[in-house]
Design an enzyme around this catalytic site. Structure first.
Site, PDB file in Angstrom:
ATOM      1  N   TYR A  43      25.159 -88.650 -41.842  1.00  0.00           N
ATOM      2  CA  TYR A  43      25.435 -87.240 -41.575  1.00  0.00           C
ATOM      3  C   TYR A  43      26.687 -86.858 -42.347  1.00  0.00           C
ATOM      4  O   TYR A  43      27.791 -87.257 -41.999  1.00  0.00           O
ATOM      5  CB  TYR A  43      25.614 -87.036 -40.074  1.00  0.00           C
ATOM      6  CG  TYR A  43      25.733 -85.597 -39.615  1.00  0.00           C
ATOM      7  CD1 TYR A  43      25.580 -84.523 -40.490  1.00  0.00           C
ATOM      8  CD2 TYR A  43      25.987 -85.314 -38.277  1.00  0.00           C
ATOM      9  CE1 TYR A  43      25.682 -83.217 -40.050  1.00  0.00           C
ATOM     10  CE2 TYR A  43      26.095 -84.008 -37.821  1.00  0.00           C
ATOM     11  CZ  TYR A  43      25.943 -82.964 -38.714  1.00  0.00           C
ATOM     12  OH  TYR A  43      26.057 -81.662 -38.273  1.00  0.00           O
ATOM     13  N   LYS A  50      21.787 -86.179 -43.961  1.00  0.00           N
ATOM     14  CA  LYS A  50      21.824 -84.760 -43.633  1.00  0.00           C
ATOM     15  C   LYS A  50      23.035 -84.200 -44.368  1.00  0.00           C
ATOM     16  O   LYS A  50      24.166 -84.630 -44.148  1.00  0.00           O
ATOM     17  CB  LYS A  50      21.960 -84.540 -42.134  1.00  0.00           C
ATOM     18  CG  LYS A  50      22.109 -83.057 -41.762  1.00  0.00           C
ATOM     19  CD  LYS A  50      22.279 -82.855 -40.265  1.00  0.00           C
ATOM     20  CE  LYS A  50      22.480 -81.370 -39.941  1.00  0.00           C
ATOM     21  NZ  LYS A  50      22.681 -81.147 -38.475  1.00  0.00           N
TER      22      LYS A  50
END
Length: 308
Positions: free
Chosen positions: A144, A173
């Site tokens: 992330y 992400k």
């Protein structure tokens, strides 16, 4: 696990609209019953997956037990009807390990692990951290990348070194306004490197250059429409995708009219999805001025009647 094969539980690829669901609270406690209804609604309206304990879920205000119970609830409700990705990162390596171990046992399809926030580790520390975490699980792991909140980012070389040492680093992400970084990742690691868009208004542009899907908070409000945008891009129907991009654009912007998820929780309550837009401190509910602004956004989006 072979990264390029992207094998995961139930044989599904990581792709599409994987919505970071909000966490309902009731009198200070997690409202698991309402949460289960949100998961069911998301699946019923066509969402491709659910991200449990993402930023929009206010995970920093949750205990480890609450985070594991939310994941168990989502898996139980979904019953293999959609992807369940568990956000398992924390500031603490011990907490991250515990959350990853539970998600692996519970049956999540993949893990999303944030760069440890506040600490500001060097890149060599991030390499060792992600190698340690990915080595503990057979599931695909996504980094992330959200330096605006974590105060640290990852470099392309860091990602490459982690990939060289573990086979299950599947992608990331990417919650940065940087299409060049996403392009460089895909150019270096290939089209099977999974990039999920983490900034709402870049959902369409980043998917056009090769992102596999979105983790878009607006999916809490309009799961079907966000999913249709992803499907349109994947199918090459760019006219439909572009139209949906503009239809969603103001909602995407409204996510950041205040700190996420303050606007999303208020709008979810206005749509009857939550009994209240309660937060835990230091997060607080929308101001009356913001509420009026968000009501206008919902009306223009056709989600709220003019009389409401």
């Amino acid at each position: 696990m072979e990264t390029d094969a992207l094998a995961q539980a139930d044989g599904k690829r990581l792709w599409g609209s994987v919505t970071p669901l909000i966490t309902p609270f009731r009198n200070g406690a997690v409202d698991y019953e309402t949460y289960a209804s949100l998961v069911e609604r998301h699946i019923r309206e066509g969402g491709h997956g659910v991200l449990v304990n993402g930023t929009t879920a206010e995970p920093s205000t949750l205990t480890v037990d609450e985070r594991t119970r939310l994941l168990d609830s989502a898996i139980d409700v979904a019953k293999h009807r959609c992807q369940i990705i568990a956000a398992t990162g924390s500031q603490s390596q011990a907490e991250t390990r515990a959350l990853c171990d539970h998600a692996t046992r519970a049956g999540a399809n993949a893990l999303l692990v944030v760069t440890p926030y506040y600490i500001k580790p060097p890149q060599r520390g991030l390499i060792e951290y992600f190698v340690d975490i990915a080595s503990r699980t057979s599931l695909p792991v996504l980094i992330y990348h959200i330096p605006g909140r974590a105060a640290v980012g990852v470099t392309i070389d860091t990602i490459a070194q982690v990939r060289d040492r573990v086979a299950n680093l599947a992608g990331l992400k990417h919650a940065v306004n940087d299409l060049g970084f996403a392009t460089e990742c895909l150019a270096r690691f290939g089209a099977d490197f999974r990039i999920f868009v983490g900034l709402e208004e870049l959902s369409f542009p980043m998917m056009v250059i090769g992102a596999c899907g979105v983790m878009n908070a607006v999916g809490n409000l309009a799961p079907g429409k966000v999913a249709r945008l992803c499907t349109a891009v994947v199918q090459g129907d760019m006219d439909s995708a572009r139209r949906l991009h503009f239809e969603l654009f103001e909602l995407n912007q409204a996510v950041f009219f205040d700190t996420n998820p303050i606007p999303i929780k208020y709008m979810a309550r206005r749509l009857g999805l939550l009994p209240s837009n309660e937060h835990r401190l230091p997060m607080v509910s929308a101001t009356p001025e913001l509420e009026r602004l968000l009501d206008q956004v919902l009306r223009r989006a056709g989600l709220l009647s003019s009389a409401a």
